[in-house]
Design a protein around this motif. Structure first.
Motif, PDB file in Angstrom:
ATOM      1  N   UNK A 108      42.287  26.288  36.727  1.00 16.97           N
ATOM      2  CA  UNK A 108      42.778  26.986  37.909  1.00 16.97           C
ATOM      3  C   UNK A 108      44.147  26.438  38.273  1.00 16.97           C
ATOM      4  N   UNK A 109      44.930  27.248  38.967  1.00 13.15           N
ATOM      5  CA  UNK A 109      46.235  26.830  39.456  1.00 13.15           C
ATOM      6  C   UNK A 109      46.597  27.694  40.651  1.00 13.15           C
ATOM      7  N   UNK A 157      56.656  33.073  47.263  1.00 19.57           N
ATOM      8  CA  UNK A 157      55.793  33.222  46.096  1.00 19.57           C
ATOM      9  C   UNK A 157      54.432  32.600  46.407  1.00 19.57           C
ATOM     10  N   UNK A 158      53.408  33.434  46.489  1.00 18.12           N
ATOM     11  CA  UNK A 158      52.047  32.979  46.762  1.00 18.12           C
ATOM     12  C   UNK A 158      51.125  33.631  45.734  1.00 18.12           C
ATOM     13  N   UNK A 159      50.517  32.804  44.876  1.00 18.46           N
ATOM     14  CA  UNK A 159      49.594  33.334  43.876  1.00 18.46           C
ATOM     15  C   UNK A 159      48.653  32.230  43.430  1.00 18.46           C
ATOM     16  N   UNK A 160      47.528  32.631  42.830  1.00 20.70           N
ATOM     17  CA  UNK A 160      46.561  31.669  42.312  1.00 20.70           C
ATOM     18  C   UNK A 160      45.747  32.331  41.213  1.00 20.70           C
ATOM     19  N   UNK A 176      39.384  35.035  38.317  1.00 21.55           N
ATOM     20  CA  UNK A 176      39.931  35.692  39.498  1.00 21.55           C
ATOM     21  C   UNK A 176      41.391  35.294  39.629  1.00 21.55           C
ATOM     22  N   UNK A 177      42.232  36.243  40.018  1.00 18.54           N
ATOM     23  CA  UNK A 177      43.601  35.905  40.389  1.00 18.54           C
ATOM     24  C   UNK A 177      43.996  36.707  41.608  1.00 18.54           C
ATOM     25  N   UNK A 178      44.928  36.155  42.372  1.00 21.50           N
ATOM     26  CA  UNK A 178      45.407  36.838  43.564  1.00 21.50           C
ATOM     27  C   UNK A 178      46.901  36.584  43.709  1.00 21.50           C
TER      28      UNK A 178
END
Length: 162
Positions: A45-46, A55-58, A71-73
């Motif tokens: 995960x990151x 920039x907001x993502x995971x 899962x990614x967002x």
């Protein structure tokens, strides 16, 4: 590959150091065995949360054999967050479920203005023929408050009447 190189270096070193007529003895090199048919298993995960750039993502993903779940967002340009939950396996293939959260915020429309180009006045300087060579003659363009000259290249006439 590293093991083969190490083996070759050890063999060369032993041959150089050995006394003439002495038997050549080389220690066995370490070779790591890799099982290419082992069941794959990983998890990672990151995330990025940078307020300076927005920039907001995971992302997170887990794999056990042929089954992958993740899962990614990410933050969309309109302010909503898109989240994708996915699974993949050899029977069902890749399946994704996409959701959006938050309220979309759109920028206010920009009022359009009519734009008229300034009138252009062309003044051409007299052309003087000298020799059959390339000459530069300035042409002046005048706009509302700007005046600048652009060179015009031409050749002398192709035929002369004597």
């Amino acid at each position: 590959m590293v093991a083969k190189i190490a083996f070759a270096v050890l063999a060369l070193a032993a041959a150089v150091c050995a006394e003439p007529g002495a038997p050549l003895v080389v220690a066995p090199a370490y070779v790591k065995a890799v099982d290419y048919h082992a069941r794959p298993h990983y998890s990672f995960n990151y995330g990025v949360n940078d307020p300076h750039t927005g920039d907001h993502k995971s992302q997170s993903e887990t794999r056990d054999g042929d089954y992958v779940k993740g899962q990614y967002s990410l933050l969309e340009a309109d302010g909503t967050t898109r989240t994708v939950d996915y699974t993949a396996d050899p029977i069902n293939g890749f399946n994704a479920h996409v959701t959006r959260s938050g309220h979309a915020v759109h920028a206010a429309p920009v009022k359009a203005y009519a734009y008229a180009a300034p009138a252009v006045v062309k003044t051409i300087a007299p052309i003087v023929h000298a020799t059959p060579a390339v000459h530069a003659v300035p042409i002046a363009y005048k706009t509302a408050s700007l005046a600048y000259a652009a060179p015009l290249a031409y050749r002398a006439p192709l035929a002369h009447h004597y």
